[in-house]
Write a protein that holds these residues in place. Structure first.
Motif, PDB file in Angstrom:
ATOM      1  N   SER A 184       0.840  -1.214   0.000  1.00  0.00           N
ATOM      2  CA  SER A 184       0.000   0.000   0.000  1.00  0.00           C
ATOM      3  C   SER A 184       0.865   1.249   0.000  1.00  0.00           C
ATOM      4  N   THR A 222       3.924   1.600  -1.363  1.00  0.00           N
ATOM      5  CA  THR A 222       4.490   1.851  -2.697  1.00  0.00           C
ATOM      6  C   THR A 222       3.386   2.267  -3.671  1.00  0.00           C
ATOM      7  N   HIS A 223       2.178   1.778  -3.419  1.00  0.00           N
ATOM      8  CA  HIS A 223       1.051   2.184  -4.259  1.00  0.00           C
ATOM      9  C   HIS A 223       0.801   3.692  -4.097  1.00  0.00           C
ATOM     10  N   CYS A 224       0.850   4.177  -2.853  1.00  0.00           N
ATOM     11  CA  CYS A 224       0.696   5.627  -2.596  1.00  0.00           C
ATOM     12  C   CYS A 224       1.734   6.407  -3.389  1.00  0.00           C
ATOM     13  N   GLU A 227       3.335   5.481  -6.068  1.00  0.00           N
ATOM     14  CA  GLU A 227       3.062   5.407  -7.506  1.00  0.00           C
ATOM     15  C   GLU A 227       1.957   6.382  -7.915  1.00  0.00           C
ATOM     16  N   GLN A 228       1.026   6.627  -6.965  1.00  0.00           N
ATOM     17  CA  GLN A 228      -0.069   7.559  -7.256  1.00  0.00           C
ATOM     18  C   GLN A 228       0.371   9.008  -7.024  1.00  0.00           C
ATOM     19  N   GLY A 229       1.653   9.192  -6.729  1.00  0.00           N
ATOM     20  CA  GLY A 229       2.161  10.528  -6.410  1.00  0.00           C
ATOM     21  C   GLY A 229       1.664  10.992  -5.052  1.00  0.00           C
ATOM     22  N   GLY A 230       1.305  10.046  -4.201  1.00  0.00           N
ATOM     23  CA  GLY A 230       0.599  10.376  -2.970  1.00  0.00           C
ATOM     24  C   GLY A 230       1.461  10.567  -1.744  1.00  0.00           C
ATOM     25  N   GLN A 283      -3.045  11.736   2.122  1.00  0.00           N
ATOM     26  CA  GLN A 283      -2.768  10.367   1.672  1.00  0.00           C
ATOM     27  C   GLN A 283      -2.145   9.540   2.807  1.00  0.00           C
TER      28      GLN A 283
END
Ligand SMILES: Cc1cc2nc3c(=O)[nH]c(=O)nc-3n(C[C@H](O)[C@H](O)[C@H](O)COP(=O)(O)OP(=O)(O)OC[C@H]3O[C@@H](n4cnc5c(N)ncnc54)[C@H](O)[C@@H]3O)c2cc1C
Length: 503
Positions: A357, A359-361, A363-366, A371
């Protein structure tokens, strides 16, 4: 906050190396430097040998085949977990919590229906062990890999030797390009705005980074000691805080099983995890009721001659979790973010979910505060969902042989969510509706709740006559799952094939 370019992972246990592998795989070809530091003096926790199916995705994403890593880690397949002796209800003294597979779709609705009729007082067979292919596979000493062409593999996890897995992950991460430092951190330097600036080491001086991953185990050197995050105690819900691990050799001639066994003992439960080289065994208990010395004596007696001369490894923890797993420029992963207890073998799952989660943040620029807040809320929801499911095992136990079992059953502390689920099951409420209404708080799917409640025999006295059709459904499901299981390889035979492929 700008996305990090230089990441320092502190700690080389399962959490640290999983984080390193995942991040390096994802970001290794970008302008990003990932370093892991671990202390040769401070060991790893050295346990954690059972997993859930999620970890298969981890290996698959990295492109690591089973024939490569399993032989190096003495790994076996896992179809689910057996729970003997938690319940004293006749016919429900044991049950199996299976991983749910495609093959089960044909019969699972009969299981749900029969459970609901049984809740309503009908004398209907509603024990989960009859309905799932994984349960049948375990009974036949098979593994979840299909041998019949066209049949999909079942859903599965693994058992592995934690120490060997640590070595394998390290080798693999370094091969992928993770920088590795062996040293002990003496102090953490904070910058004026309270973020972590660097860690001071014994031999390599100060190591700077713009983001830090705290994988230092129970101590939480960065997140707790340096940043002051507090552990939220879960002691009111989860009583267990100690364990004794005693690995033993396999018994002569015994077939290699594809199940974890979580068997209730006098003041807790013990795990048996079959590895290729040995059995992993451990007794998990509450030190409020039994000391480590007493638990070790009980466990040795229970294990018998197999445990003679085998060293016991003692473990201690305080059940709890952080509120902020990601705080400032630090992410806590693994035991540093909290630990409840090992029932259902979920910690590696938490580790993987936390890293993914995060790394997903990224990737979303988060990297906004919003965030970060959402991320922390989601991790907490996940851990609290696990807590509820784990606590239900204790709420459902019917043992009276020690105060421990009585107190864990009668414990008034439980979340509103768990109370609602239990009350719904015990009443004539629409149980599926209640599960659905609370779906966001649930980590476990509908079948798992049914398996535990029905498996432990949480039903009223049967006051209404049996009905022919549901009985027939149960008989068909039992026969079909036994038949379907034959589509899968015998566990030992398949392992021999993939171990030989490695050699
Ligand atoms: C009894 C028990 C049974 C368990 N069973 C399961 C299971 O079946 N399945 C499951 O998923 N999980 C299980 N777990 C949890 C699992 O063991 C851990 O989640 C997993 O091993 C990860 O540990 P870790 O990497 O967070 O910490 P550790 O293994 O403790 O690693 C900490 C690392 O930090 C480093 N470090 C610490 N301080 C410093 C310092 N000052 N300087 C440099 N380095 C430092 C150490 O050298 C070490 O490398 C179990 C846990 C317990 C207690």
């Amino acid at each position: 906050m700008t996305p990090p370019r230089k990441i320092l992972i502190v700690g080389g246990g399962t959490a640290g190396w999983m984080a390193a592998l995942h991040m390096q795989h994802l970001w290794g070809d970008r302008d990003m430097e990932i370093t892991l530091i671990e202390s040769a003096r401070i060991g790893t926790v050295g346990v954690g040998e059972g997993t859930t199916p999620l970890i298969k995705e981890f290996f698959d994403r990295l492109g690591i085949p089973e024939s490569e890593w399993m032989p190096e880690c003495a790994a076996t397949y896992k179809c689910g977990i057996a729970f003997p002796d938690w319940s004293t209800v006749e016919g429900h003294e044991t049950y199996f919590h299976p991983f749910f597979s495609e093959q089960d779709r044909a019969h699972v609705s009969h299981f749900w229906d029969n459970c609901n009729l049984r809740r309503d007082g009908f004398d209907i067979p509603a024990h989960p062990d009859d309905y799932f292919v994984s349960t049948a596979m375990v009974r036949q000493n098979r593994c979840p890999i299909a041998q019949t062409p066209g049949v999909p593999n079942a859903v599965y996890g693994y058992h592995f030797d934690a120490a060997l897995m640590g070595q394998y992950f390290r080798k693999k991460a370094i091969e992928l390009g993770v920088h590795h430092v062996e040293d002990t951190i003496e102090r953490v330097q904070l910058s004026e705005d309270g973020r972590i600036a660097a860690v001071e080491t014994e031999q390599h001086g100060a190591l700077e980074a713009d983001f830090f991953v705290d994988c230092t185990g129970f101590r939480g050197l960065l997140i707790r000691e340096a940043l002051g995050e507090e552990m939220r105690s879960m002691r009111d819900y989860m009583f267990n805080d100690g364990a004794i691990a005693i690995p033993t050799p396999h018994e002569e001639g015994q077939a290699l099983s594809s199940e974890t066994v979580s068997k209730a003992l006098s003041h807790g439960w013990c795990w048996h995890i079959p590895l290729v080289t040995r059995m992993g065994n451990g007794y998990v208990f509450s030190t409020d009721y039994i000391s480590h010395d007493e638990a070790e004596a009980e466990f040795r007696e229970y294990l018998g001659a197999r445990a003679e001369g085998r060293e016991a490894h003692r473990l201690y923890w305080k059940p709890g979790r952080l509120d902020n797993h990601w705080q400032k420029n630090c992410l806590a992963v693994g035991l540093s973010q909290g630990f409840l207890e090992p029932l259902e073998a979920l910690m590696i799952n938490v580790i993987q979910s936390t890293i993914e989660s995060f790394t997903h943040c990224f990737e979303q620029g988060g990297f906004s505060n919003q965030q970060q807040e959402t991320f922390n809320q989601n991790v907490n929801l996940f851990i609290d969902g696990i807590r509820d499911y784990l606590q239900l095992h204790y709420k459902l136990n019917t043992r009276t042989d020690s105060q421990y079992w009585i107190d864990t059953r009668e414990n008034p502390h439980m979340s509103d969510h768990l109370r609602t689920i239990l009350e719904a099951w015990d009443s004539n409420a629409d149980f599926d509706r209640v599960l659905f209404d609370h779906i966001n708080q649930q980590i476990y799917p509908r079948t798992s709740w049914y398996c535990m409640l029905a498996g432990m025999g949480r039903f009223p006295e049967a006051s209404k006559h049996a009905m022919r059709v549901p009985v027939r459904h149960q008989q068909r499901a039992a026969a079909a799952s036994q038949q379907q299981a034959m589509d899968f390889w015998p566990h030992q035979e398949y392992l021999q094939q993939i171990y030989a492929a490695k050699a």
